[in-house]
Design a protein around this motif. Structure first.
Motif: not given
Length: 138
Positions: A44, A61, A71, A119, A121
């Motif tokens: 990110f 995003v 996300f 945040f 993945c």
């Protein structure tokens, strides 16, 4: 003399219009705060974000990788459910979105309470690779 006055009036008119456009384009606290996040090389960018509590935030995003990413914004409990695969599909949660490869997804969220969130993945292996960041709500 009349031509000079006409020319001066035209210049003043243009300057007034230019200034008006600049003033009108200034964002206010009532408009959504737009935050751009890039996903690149399974990371990110930026990996640290800060947003105000109580204000609508529009995350834009951008996935620059060819792989799909997620996300997922939430506390440790939310991240753990996604890490272990016990979280059901997240199609309707604005804090949990899928971002197809080489695509841009927009989601809008208002965080009511100040604090620290993550945040991440959780596509297999991405979190372990370092696809995680910190969101501070002030």
């Amino acid at each position: 003399m009349t031509r000079q006055l006409a020319a001066l009036a035209a210049v003043v008119g243009l300057l007034t219009t230019a200034c008006s456009v600049g003033i009108a384009a200034t964002p206010t606290d009532t408009e959504p705060l737009v935050v751009d996040v890039r996903m690149k090389h399974s990371r990110f960018v930026p990996a640290t974000l800060s947003v105000p509590a109580g204000r609508e935030v529009r995350f834009v995003v951008h996935n620059e990788d060819f792989l799909e990413h997620e996300f997922i914004v939430g506390d440790a409990e939310v991240q753990e459910r996604h890490r272990t695969g016990t979280e059901p599909a997240h199609d309707e949660r604005p804090t949990e979105v899928d971002v197809p490869g080489e695509a841009t997804v927009t989601t809008t969220v208002t965080f009511a309470v100040p604090g620290s969130l993550t945040f991440a993945c959780h596509v297999t292996g991405h979190y372990a690779y370092g696809m995680v960041g910190t969101l501070t709500v002030t």
